[in-house]
Enzyme design. Structure first.
Site, PDB file in Angstrom:
ATOM      1  N   ASP A   1       7.530  -7.651   3.740  1.00  0.00           N
ATOM      2  CA  ASP A   1       8.056  -8.644   4.775  1.00  0.00           C
ATOM      3  C   ASP A   1       6.900  -8.939   5.673  1.00  0.00           C
ATOM      4  O   ASP A   1       5.711  -8.323   5.762  1.00  0.00           O
ATOM      5  CB  ASP A   1       9.240  -7.834   5.629  1.00  0.00           C
ATOM      6  CG  ASP A   1       8.856  -6.754   6.239  1.00  0.00           C
ATOM      7  OD1 ASP A   1       8.335  -6.686   7.130  1.00  0.00           O
ATOM      8  OD2 ASP A   1       9.409  -5.459   5.992  1.00  0.00           O
ATOM      9  N   THR A   2       7.178  -9.780   6.414  1.00  0.00           N
ATOM     10  CA  THR A   2       6.066 -10.613   7.236  1.00  0.00           C
ATOM     11  C   THR A   2       5.320  -9.355   8.155  1.00  0.00           C
ATOM     12  O   THR A   2       4.105  -9.509   8.480  1.00  0.00           O
ATOM     13  CB  THR A   2       6.542 -11.757   8.117  1.00  0.00           C
ATOM     14  OG1 THR A   2       7.239 -12.586   7.140  1.00  0.00           O
ATOM     15  CG2 THR A   2       5.350 -12.479   8.908  1.00  0.00           C
TER      16      THR A   2
END
Length: 266
Positions: A126-127
């Site tokens: 995830d970012t």
């Protein structure tokens, strides 16, 4: 961006070229792949330590197709020669795990913009999570390795809120059920903890899981009462992040790729 100099002794890109007939003498393949000297490789063959496609090969001068033969030395897989590239990248926080982003956010594609290949990422981060991610132009490898059925171990190091006690470790190892099903944790340990009057309590925990559901580590630790403040993936199977700097990449070694190919039944 140039691949990081991680001092591998047998990078995939340094594999030997076959002869004009597309074949190569087995001891030459072994020696030029960094297994040992030519003479030592011949000894390994004569002593029955080398297999090709499941058959022990002891005849010197035997030629094999380096692109398709499954070669093992003392049981260890030697990957086939191919034009594919296999890279490890240390993804920084804030980078989206896609090769481009319609919203204009930093993406993996920007980090490998000077590579000539069309690369795929294996799995996602995830970012807000940093760490190890695999990039390759081998689509079958990427798809197979990311498939849940192969359950390759992934190691994460998380900084979480609060003082995490051994009872939470036991709870994690016993299994935690989230809204989309149970999660199994193979290993977990407290790396570091801090608490006191001048700072908020925090704990650094390392845990190993097999699956890759969306934000699984963050949801898992939130479920046991310790929200994640920082998260890094440090290992996938045989691949270790080590000292690879943020935003840099390196090639897989033959040993690493061999283990992953076996893990993916390729």
């Amino acid at each position: 961006m140039k691949p990081h100099d991680s001092d591998p002794s047998n990078l995939v890109s340094q594999r030997p070229e076959p002869d004009e007939d597309g074949l190569i003498r087995l001891q030459k393949l072994l020696a030029q792949s960094g297994v040992a000297s030519r003479r030592k490789c011949e000894e390994l063959m004569l002593e029955g330590h080398v297999e090709v496609d499941g058959e022990v090969i002891t005849r010197l001068g035997t030629k094999v197709d380096p692109a398709t033969a499954v070669v093992r030395v003392n049981g260890k897989r030697l990957p086939p020669i191919s034009a594919s590239v296999y890279l490890v990248l240390n993804k920084p926080r804030g980078v989206v795990s896609t090769m481009s982003d319609p919203e204009g956010r930093p993406s993996l594609g920007e980090l490998v913009a000077d590579r000539p290949e069309r690369l795929f990422h294996v799995g996602r981060l995830d970012t807000d999570t940093s760490g190890l991610i695999i990039l390759t132009n081998d689509g079958d490898f990427a798809q197979r390795l990311a498939h849940p059925s192969f359950e390759i171990e992934k190691t994460y190091v998380a900084e979480v809120e609060g003082e995490l006690h051994k009872g939470v470790i036991k709870k994690l190892l016993a299994g935690v059920t989230l809204d989309d099903g149970p999660v199994s944790v193979s290993r977990a340990r407290i790396v570091e903890g801090s608490h006191g009057r001048t700072s908020r309590s925090r704990t650094i925990i390392e845990l190993v899981i097999h699956e890759g559901r969306n934000r699984i580590v963050r949801r898992l630790l939130d479920e046991v009462g310790h929200p994640v403040t920082r998260l890094t993936r440090t290992r996938i199977g045989p691949l270790e992040l080590g000292t690879l700097p943020l935003g840099e990449m390196r090639e897989l070694t033959l040993d690493e790729l061999g283990v992953l190919l076996d893990s993916a039944d390729l």
